[in-house]
Design a protein around this motif. Structure first.
Motif: not given
Length: 390
Positions: A304-309, A330-335
């Motif tokens: 998530a730190m590296r790739h979550a948009v 779970r992260d709240n980045g773009q799907r």
């Protein structure tokens, strides 16, 4: 060396687990038969129309067995193609017989190096070249166009060989990932058990000292415990020494577990806020499951730190129930798609399977990337796992 390479090619086995038929095979068959019907109905200059239609339908059916019988299908297809020029030599007019839909044989050319054994590739390639040579001799096409036609005919075979090489290389990478995860799990199990065995040895030594000379039976029992514990520790070190990067005399300590998650999510340097929620009796997990939970959270948070948009936070929840432990990250980045499902997650799936659990990773229903794992509190035997073949 060339002889060795040829021998290796000749003895190469077929790729394992070739699917008999998939949905796209029926789509290809339907498209081919529709093309035959349209061409037979609309095209006027068809030589030997009934023969051409039957041949085209025959060629459309053969790809259904291209993965399980690649050499046989190539032989049947190009054998039929060879018969037509021979027949046209004794018939009038001397014009090519067949429908353009017969180009479906290119699928068989692709399938031969993709799914065939080395022997089948060599023999099938000889059949293809023989058929092309006969057609070139009986046809009046200029040499330049014949060369272009040969390249067009062999191009699907080159693509099939490239796909096979790529798939084989990827399978080897997956196997390396699984091996590394098994090695890591063996290290953690070794460290945990060795830690406890060391404590047994120390307690046995203390018991022998405290027992004194009076209770001789207790002393004898404690000596047996000490001897057996020392022998077990020595054998385990020797068994796992080949898997370790450090020496057998390294400090023995339990691997990181749920108790270390607080420190993990509070580590500085991250661009996301990580929230941690622990539910249930998470402090009584077995060492292997405890370490697996930590690894799942660690890998998922790192991804998530590296790739979550456009993400701002990551929610981590570990729930210990009576028989299972559930991990959710779970992260709240773009799907996004499954591009982030790499070798790290493959290793976590292997670890979860070794412990008798499951792990799923993919885009969330509304946002972000979700990793969900379910592990048994007590280890169960894991079932067989497979990946779809192309």
């Amino acid at each position: 060396m060339l002889r060795d390479d040829l021998r290796t090619l000749w003895t190469a086995p077929r790729p394992p687990d070739a699917p008999a038929r998939v949905r796209r095979d029926w789509v290809l068959l339907a498209a081919g038969l529709a093309g035959v019907a349209l061409e037979a109905a609309l095209r006027e200059n068809v030589v030997w129309r009934p023969v051409a239609v039957v041949l085209a339908v025959w060629l459309c059916l053969l790809p259904l067995w291209r993965r399980t019988r690649p050499l046989a299908m190539v032989t049947l297809a190009f054998g039929s193609v060879i018969l037509l020029p021979l027949a046209s030599l004794v018939a009038a007019p001397r014009e090519p017989v067949g429908l353009y839909t017969g180009a479906v044989v290119l699928v068989l050319v692709y399938a031969l190096p993709r799914w065939g054994s080395g022997r089948e590739i060599v023999l099938g390639g000889a059949v293809i070249l023989a058929a092309f040579s006969l057609c070139a001799v009986t046809d009046e096409t200029p040499p330049g166009e014949q060369v272009v036609g040969l390249v067009f005919l062999l191009l699907p075979g080159l693509i099939g060989a490239a796909v096979r090489f790529w798939t084989t290389a990827r399978e080897r990478q997956w196997e390396q990932v699984r091996s590394r995860e098994r090695e890591q799990l063996a290290r953690e199990l070794h460290d945990t058990v060795a830690h406890h065995v060391s404590a047994i040895v120390i307690r046995a030594q203390a018991g022998r000292v405290l027992a004194g000379a009076d209770p001789s039976a207790a002393v004898e029992a404690l000596e047996g415990v000490e001897e057996e514990g020392a022998r077990t520790l020595e054998e385990m070190r020797a068994m796992v020494a080949a898997l370790r990067d450090r020496g057998v005399g390294a400090e023995l300590a339990p691997p990181a577990g749920v108790a270390d998650l607080e420190r993990l999510v509070r580590a500085p340097g991250g661009r996301l806020t990580v929230g941690l929620a622990l539910d249930g009796e998470v402090d009584t997990l077995s060492p292997a499951v405890d370490a697996a939970v930590y690894r799942i959270v660690q890998e998922s948070v790192t991804n998530a730190m590296r790739h979550a948009v456009s993400a701002t936070e990551v929610a981590v929840r570990v729930t210990a129930e009576r028989d299972t432990v559930r991990v959710s990250v779970r992260d709240n980045g773009q799907r996004t798609g499954r591009g982030r499902d790499g070798y790290g997650l493959a290793g976590l799936r292997e670890r979860a399977a070794l412990l008798g659990g499951t792990l799923r990773a993919g885009p969330g229903a509304e946002e972000g990337w979700h990793v969900e794992a379910e592990l048994p509190r007590a280890r169960r035997e894991s079932g067989a796992h497979s990946r779809p073949r192309r």
